[in-house]
Design a protein around this motif. Structure first.
Motif, PDB file in Angstrom:
ATOM      1  N   GLY A  64       0.845  -1.191   0.000  1.00 25.59           N
ATOM      2  CA  GLY A  64       0.000   0.000   0.000  1.00 25.59           C
ATOM      3  C   GLY A  64       0.879   1.239   0.000  1.00 25.59           C
ATOM      4  N   ALA A  65       0.278   2.393   0.247  1.00 24.49           N
ATOM      5  CA  ALA A  65       1.002   3.662   0.123  1.00 24.49           C
ATOM      6  C   ALA A  65       2.201   3.749   1.068  1.00 24.49           C
ATOM      7  N   ALA A  66       2.013   3.354   2.338  1.00 22.33           N
ATOM      8  CA  ALA A  66       3.106   3.505   3.311  1.00 22.33           C
ATOM      9  C   ALA A  66       4.276   2.587   2.952  1.00 22.33           C
ATOM     10  N   GLU A  67       3.974   1.325   2.604  1.00 25.50           N
ATOM     11  CA  GLU A  67       5.056   0.394   2.232  1.00 25.50           C
ATOM     12  C   GLU A  67       5.736   0.829   0.941  1.00 25.50           C
ATOM     13  N   THR A  68       4.948   1.399   0.034  1.00 26.93           N
ATOM     14  CA  THR A  68       5.510   1.892  -1.226  1.00 26.93           C
ATOM     15  C   THR A  68       6.516   3.006  -0.961  1.00 26.93           C
ATOM     16  N   ALA A  69       6.150   3.932  -0.084  1.00 22.94           N
ATOM     17  CA  ALA A  69       7.054   5.042   0.236  1.00 22.94           C
ATOM     18  C   ALA A  69       8.346   4.507   0.845  1.00 22.94           C
ATOM     19  N   ALA A  70       8.212   3.561   1.794  1.00 17.04           N
ATOM     20  CA  ALA A  70       9.404   3.019   2.458  1.00 17.04           C
ATOM     21  C   ALA A  70      10.301   2.301   1.453  1.00 17.04           C
ATOM     22  N   PHE A  71       9.674   1.500   0.585  1.00 15.39           N
ATOM     23  CA  PHE A  71      10.446   0.758  -0.419  1.00 15.39           C
ATOM     24  C   PHE A  71      11.215   1.720  -1.333  1.00 15.39           C
ATOM     25  N   LEU A  72      10.510   2.721  -1.838  1.00 19.62           N
ATOM     26  CA  LEU A  72      11.141   3.607  -2.823  1.00 19.62           C
ATOM     27  C   LEU A  72      12.210   4.498  -2.191  1.00 19.62           C
ATOM     28  N   GLU A  73      11.976   4.904  -0.946  1.00 21.79           N
ATOM     29  CA  GLU A  73      13.010   5.701  -0.276  1.00 21.79           C
ATOM     30  C   GLU A  73      14.292   4.877  -0.139  1.00 21.79           C
ATOM     31  N   GLU A  74      14.127   3.597   0.164  1.00 20.48           N
ATOM     32  CA  GLU A  74      15.308   2.731   0.270  1.00 20.48           C
ATOM     33  C   GLU A  74      15.946   2.516  -1.106  1.00 20.48           C
ATOM     34  N   LEU A  75      15.104   2.282  -2.106  1.00 18.83           N
ATOM     35  CA  LEU A  75      15.634   2.056  -3.461  1.00 18.83           C
ATOM     36  C   LEU A  75      16.446   3.272  -3.942  1.00 18.83           C
ATOM     37  N   LEU A  76      15.977   4.454  -3.585  1.00 19.89           N
ATOM     38  CA  LEU A  76      16.652   5.679  -4.033  1.00 19.89           C
ATOM     39  C   LEU A  76      18.028   5.842  -3.393  1.00 19.89           C
ATOM     40  N   THR A  77      18.262   5.152  -2.259  1.00 15.29           N
ATOM     41  CA  THR A  77      19.586   5.265  -1.635  1.00 15.29           C
ATOM     42  C   THR A  77      20.602   4.339  -2.313  1.00 15.29           C
ATOM     43  N   GLU A  78      20.125   3.396  -3.128  1.00 11.75           N
ATOM     44  CA  GLU A  78      21.025   2.457  -3.807  1.00 11.75           C
ATOM     45  C   GLU A  78      21.734   3.177  -4.955  1.00 11.75           C
ATOM     46  N   GLU A  79      22.996   2.839  -5.142  1.00 14.19           N
ATOM     47  CA  GLU A  79      23.704   3.400  -6.277  1.00 14.19           C
ATOM     48  C   GLU A  79      23.212   2.698  -7.535  1.00 14.19           C
ATOM     49  N   ARG A  80      22.915   3.467  -8.573  1.00 16.84           N
ATOM     50  CA  ARG A  80      22.355   2.850  -9.777  1.00 16.84           C
ATOM     51  C   ARG A  80      23.102   3.274 -11.027  1.00 16.84           C
ATOM     52  N   ASP A  81      23.336   2.316 -11.906  1.00 16.23           N
ATOM     53  CA  ASP A  81      24.008   2.599 -13.173  1.00 16.23           C
ATOM     54  C   ASP A  81      23.041   3.347 -14.097  1.00 16.23           C
ATOM     55  N   PRO A  82      23.441   4.501 -14.624  1.00 17.47           N
ATOM     56  CA  PRO A  82      22.529   5.266 -15.485  1.00 17.47           C
ATOM     57  C   PRO A  82      22.256   4.566 -16.824  1.00 17.47           C
ATOM     58  N   GLY A  83      22.984   3.492 -17.109  1.00 20.40           N
ATOM     59  CA  GLY A  83      22.809   2.780 -18.369  1.00 20.40           C
ATOM     60  C   GLY A  83      21.653   1.804 -18.382  1.00 20.40           C
ATOM     61  N   VAL A  84      20.865   1.785 -17.316  1.00 21.06           N
ATOM     62  CA  VAL A  84      19.703   0.888 -17.254  1.00 21.06           C
ATOM     63  C   VAL A  84      18.465   1.715 -16.926  1.00 21.06           C
ATOM     64  N   ASP A  85      17.396   1.544 -17.691  1.00 16.42           N
ATOM     65  CA  ASP A  85      16.129   2.189 -17.351  1.00 16.42           C
ATOM     66  C   ASP A  85      15.418   1.342 -16.300  1.00 16.42           C
ATOM     67  N   VAL A  86      14.897   2.013 -15.275  1.00 17.45           N
ATOM     68  CA  VAL A  86      14.226   1.308 -14.178  1.00 17.45           C
ATOM     69  C   VAL A  86      12.805   1.854 -14.028  1.00 17.45           C
ATOM     70  N   VAL A  87      11.844   0.938 -13.912  1.00 18.37           N
ATOM     71  CA  VAL A  87      10.442   1.324 -13.735  1.00 18.37           C
ATOM     72  C   VAL A  87       9.853   0.493 -12.595  1.00 18.37           C
ATOM     73  N   VAL A  88       9.053   1.121 -11.742  1.00 19.19           N
ATOM     74  CA  VAL A  88       8.313   0.355 -10.727  1.00 19.19           C
ATOM     75  C   VAL A  88       6.819   0.528 -10.967  1.00 19.19           C
ATOM     76  N   CYS A  89       6.076  -0.559 -10.756  1.00 18.94           N
ATOM     77  CA  CYS A  89       4.627  -0.545 -11.001  1.00 18.94           C
ATOM     78  C   CYS A  89       3.880  -0.990  -9.735  1.00 18.94           C
ATOM     79  N   PRO A  90       3.623  -0.050  -8.840  1.00 18.51           N
ATOM     80  CA  PRO A  90       2.878  -0.376  -7.605  1.00 18.51           C
ATOM     81  C   PRO A  90       1.376  -0.485  -7.897  1.00 18.51           C
ATOM     82  N   PRO A  91       0.601  -0.949  -6.916  1.00 21.39           N
ATOM     83  CA  PRO A  91      -0.856  -0.968  -7.084  1.00 21.39           C
ATOM     84  C   PRO A  91      -1.401   0.447  -7.292  1.00 21.39           C
ATOM     85  N   ALA A  92      -2.549   0.547  -7.932  1.00 25.20           N
ATOM     86  CA  ALA A  92      -3.097   1.859  -8.312  1.00 25.20           C
ATOM     87  C   ALA A  92      -3.187   2.829  -7.139  1.00 25.20           C
ATOM     88  N   VAL A  93      -3.645   2.358  -5.979  1.00 27.73           N
ATOM     89  CA  VAL A  93      -3.828   3.290  -4.848  1.00 27.73           C
ATOM     90  C   VAL A  93      -2.513   3.864  -4.343  1.00 27.73           C
TER      91      VAL A  93
END
Ligand code: PGA
Length: 254
Positions: free
Chosen positions: A15-44
């Motif tokens: 849900g919204a709270a878990e989504t925020a926690a997940f994405l905040e953590e994901l954003l702290t990961e170092e990521r190679d700009p050579g890969v496109d990344v997309v996340v598809c959470p539930p509509a709400v």
């Protein structure tokens, strides 16, 4: 040269709270700009995700979209509504939509057209069931599922080959099965859009893709990334798959 795309299909998780926690953590990961990344959470959870991802290069996708702009369609969401809250991508024709919710090739195409009309990028899913594979019908099924995609704009289209028997089962296609299905799909795209366009169109593999099997599936010639269910629900495993895609793009074995 096709930029790899790693897309997480969260299905009905977070849900919204878990989504925020997940994405905040994901954003702290170092990521190679050579890969496109997309996340598809539930509509709400999409508005929350859009807020957390503001200013980041991680794309936001929905898992479904209706083909009309508005109207008496209880439970549905339109492409314009998704667009308004900052969604850029949408998964269309997932096998769970097809088998559980009666999605057909026709409705999937209608959804994809509506999405593109609203300037959303489409991840269009195809794939055979185990019965179809055992009956030797894999290519006939794939051919039927993509037959009318010529109605779409290939510049805003990504295909996902997801053998239904590999989704959520822990079974994956063998490298040979995956490569021949992807090569077949690219050939069909070439027939619809021309060779040059089909060479630049990305075809993702989906079905129990996880860090342990990226090494055999992501380097395949016609595999341009993955649509990931289960393994996208954990920041570490999702990040590991993104890193493997970056290594592949750089010509290294993950
Ligand atoms: P899975 O799901 O990775 O859990 O098999 C893939 C999908 O359904 O897109």
């Amino acid at each position: 040269m096709r930029t790899p795309l790693i897309a997480g299909n969260w299905k009905m998780h977070y849900g919204a709270a878990e989504t925020a926690a997940f994405l905040e953590e994901l954003l702290t990961e170092e990521r190679d700009p050579g890969v496109d990344v997309v996340v598809c959470p539930p509509a709400v959870a999409l508005p929350m995700a859009a807020m957390v991802l503001t200013g980041s290069d991680i794309g936001l996708g929905a898992q479904n979209v209706h083909w009309e702009e508005s109207g008496a369609f209880t439970g549905e969401v339109s492409a314009l509504m998704l667009k308004e809250i900052g969604v850029q991508w949408v998964i269309v024709g997932h096998s769970e939509r097809r088998t559980i919710f009666g999605e057909t090739d026709e409705t999937a195409l209608a959804r994809a057209r509506a999405a593109q009309a609203a300037n959303l990028e489409v991840i269009f899913c195809v794939g055979e069931t185990l019965d179809e594979r055992d009956a030797g019908e894999t290519f006939a099924v794939l051919e039927r599922q993509v037959a009318d995609l010529g109605a779409l704009d290939p510049g805003h289209l990504v295909l996902a080959y997801e053998p239904v028997w590999a989704i959520g089962t822990g079974r994956t296609a063998t490298p040979q099965q995956a490569q021949e299905a992807h090569a077949f799909l690219r050939l069909r795209m070439s027939a619809l859009f021309g060779g040059e366009t089909s060479e630049s169109l990305r075809i993702l593999y989906g079905g129990s893709l996880k860090p342990a099997n990226t090494g055999e599936l992501l380097p395949l010639a016609d595999v341009d990334g993955g649509l990931i269910g289960g393994a996208s629900l954990d920041v570490r495993s999702f990040s590991a798959i993104i890193r493997a895609a970056a290594d592949c793009a750089a010509g290294e074995t993950p």
